[in-house]
Design an enzyme around this catalytic site. Sequence first.
Site, mmCIF file in Angstrom:
data_model
loop_
_atom_site.group_PDB
_atom_site.id
_atom_site.type_symbol
_atom_site.label_atom_id
_atom_site.label_comp_id
_atom_site.label_asym_id
_atom_site.label_seq_id
_atom_site.Cartn_x
_atom_site.Cartn_y
_atom_site.Cartn_z
ATOM 1 N N THR A 125 -47.491 7.002 20.540
ATOM 2 C CA THR A 125 -46.688 5.995 21.246
ATOM 3 C C THR A 125 -46.322 6.438 22.661
ATOM 4 O O THR A 125 -46.038 7.617 22.907
ATOM 5 C CB THR A 125 -45.395 5.705 20.446
ATOM 6 O OG1 THR A 125 -45.760 5.221 19.165
ATOM 7 C CG2 THR A 125 -44.528 4.684 21.150
ATOM 8 N N GLY A 130 -46.907 0.781 22.530
ATOM 9 C CA GLY A 130 -46.310 0.964 21.221
ATOM 10 C C GLY A 130 -47.206 0.365 20.161
ATOM 11 O O GLY A 130 -48.154 0.991 19.692
ATOM 12 N N ILE A 156 -41.300 10.596 19.677
ATOM 13 C CA ILE A 156 -42.181 11.471 18.903
ATOM 14 C C ILE A 156 -41.383 12.264 17.869
ATOM 15 O O ILE A 156 -40.566 13.125 18.213
ATOM 16 C CB ILE A 156 -42.962 12.415 19.836
ATOM 17 C CG1 ILE A 156 -43.715 11.596 20.898
ATOM 18 C CG2 ILE A 156 -43.914 13.275 19.024
ATOM 19 C CD1 ILE A 156 -44.642 10.525 20.339
ATOM 20 N N ARG A 269 -16.482 -0.428 -10.734
ATOM 21 C CA ARG A 269 -15.543 -1.253 -9.962
ATOM 22 C C ARG A 269 -15.061 -2.448 -10.791
ATOM 23 O O ARG A 269 -15.878 -3.196 -11.339
ATOM 24 C CB ARG A 269 -16.238 -1.752 -8.690
ATOM 25 C CG ARG A 269 -15.441 -2.754 -7.861
ATOM 26 C CD ARG A 269 -14.211 -2.158 -7.251
ATOM 27 N NE ARG A 269 -13.641 -3.055 -6.249
ATOM 28 C CZ ARG A 269 -12.425 -2.934 -5.755
ATOM 29 N NH1 ARG A 269 -11.635 -1.933 -6.159
ATOM 30 N NH2 ARG A 269 -11.984 -3.779 -4.849
ATOM 31 N N GLY A 340 -19.161 -4.464 -1.431
ATOM 32 C CA GLY A 340 -18.119 -5.206 -0.727
ATOM 33 C C GLY A 340 -17.651 -4.447 0.505
ATOM 34 O O GLY A 340 -18.450 -3.826 1.206
ATOM 35 N N GLU A 364 -44.968 3.800 12.376
ATOM 36 C CA GLU A 364 -46.318 3.773 11.789
ATOM 37 C C GLU A 364 -46.815 2.336 11.611
ATOM 38 O O GLU A 364 -47.533 2.014 10.657
ATOM 39 C CB GLU A 364 -46.362 4.570 10.478
ATOM 40 C CG GLU A 364 -46.017 6.030 10.713
ATOM 41 C CD GLU A 364 -46.512 6.964 9.632
ATOM 42 O OE1 GLU A 364 -47.499 6.632 8.948
ATOM 43 O OE2 GLU A 364 -45.925 8.037 9.491
#
Length: 384
Positions: A125, A130, A156, A269, A340, A364
């Site tokens: 890149t 890109g 990189i 919970r 939550g 990638e």
Amino acid sequence: MIRDKEVLDHIVQTVRQFVTDQLIPKEDWVAENDRLPEDIIEQMRELGLFGLTIPEAYGGLGLTMEEEVIVAFELGRTSPAFRSLIGTNNGIGSSGLVIDGTEEQKQKYLPKLASGEIIGSFCLTEPESGSDAASLRTTAIKDGDNYVLNGTKRYITNAPQAGVFTVMARTDPENKRSGGISAFIVESDTPGITLGKIDKKMGQKGAHTCDVIFDNCVVPASALIGGVEGVGFKTAMKVLDKGRLHIAAASTGAATRMLNDALHYAVDRKQFGQPIANFQLIQAMLADSKAEIYAAKSMVLDAARLRDEGKDVITESSCAKMFATEMCGRVADRAVQIHGGAGYIADYGIERFYRDVRLYRLYEGTTQIQQIIIARNMIKEVSE
């Protein structure tokens, strides 16, 4: 292809225990300090994690693609920073040499990569290149028995720690297409290489990226991977083809971890006098996540087996990478929702994972690039 199930089971169990006992407890420390503990890195070396996929002839374990993704499912269950450090040595930092390197190049570098003595990094890149990787501008001009590299590589992975770079550069400036690109193996202490500042990212603390700048960097002709010009882009695509399956597996592992955390939270919970796991809308999110993880795992394993059989899996690896990484993002979102308000607080690991896994859909090859690859291959098949 699983060569020896008993051996693989031992490796998987060892990695699973290492992840559970050593890596998960260090996640908060890594996030706070933006680095990995040295004792953990040394344990990774001792366990052979830097050479999982490097051929046995060069000191690695030589895992097949199917074996590799099974191990990656386990490594994905913890902070991506741990997998990222060893990931380049097992993937994009070594695959170019394994796939297309000369025997001399393999003998020189692969044993050091397998042992973790050096870290490998993949330089493709650029600031202006890109997703359109074939348009890269970094040049490598032949000068006698040497090449002179000039250009900047961006984002990189592991560049700050790298001992060697696999560098894609244009050896034929007149050829603006992929055929003008060649691949080089370049040692990081070569004069003319400088590193940019470490990038500050949304997530993945402890996994470092930065620019790599080549300014009249002179490398010998022997640094040309495979000794042939003009095939570097093909090398890069073969490297990414394999790497996408690994990322798909790591994403699936991360989703498994997030779902497990969300499930346990939902059981513990209580609201309205009962565990929130009893509520059907919570159950729907849990069930959707479980089904999608199962689908992603099945895709990854199928594509890995096909690759081990020598089949062309460009389409399948893109399908697996696209689905698994997008799935991982959906599971992360549901896991936050199940937690939550607690899911938005840094005291719970899901807040960190939510940020960390966002990158999987980008590197990638973005999801959109995978869509293009898949569609083009579909069209090609019916047009031939």
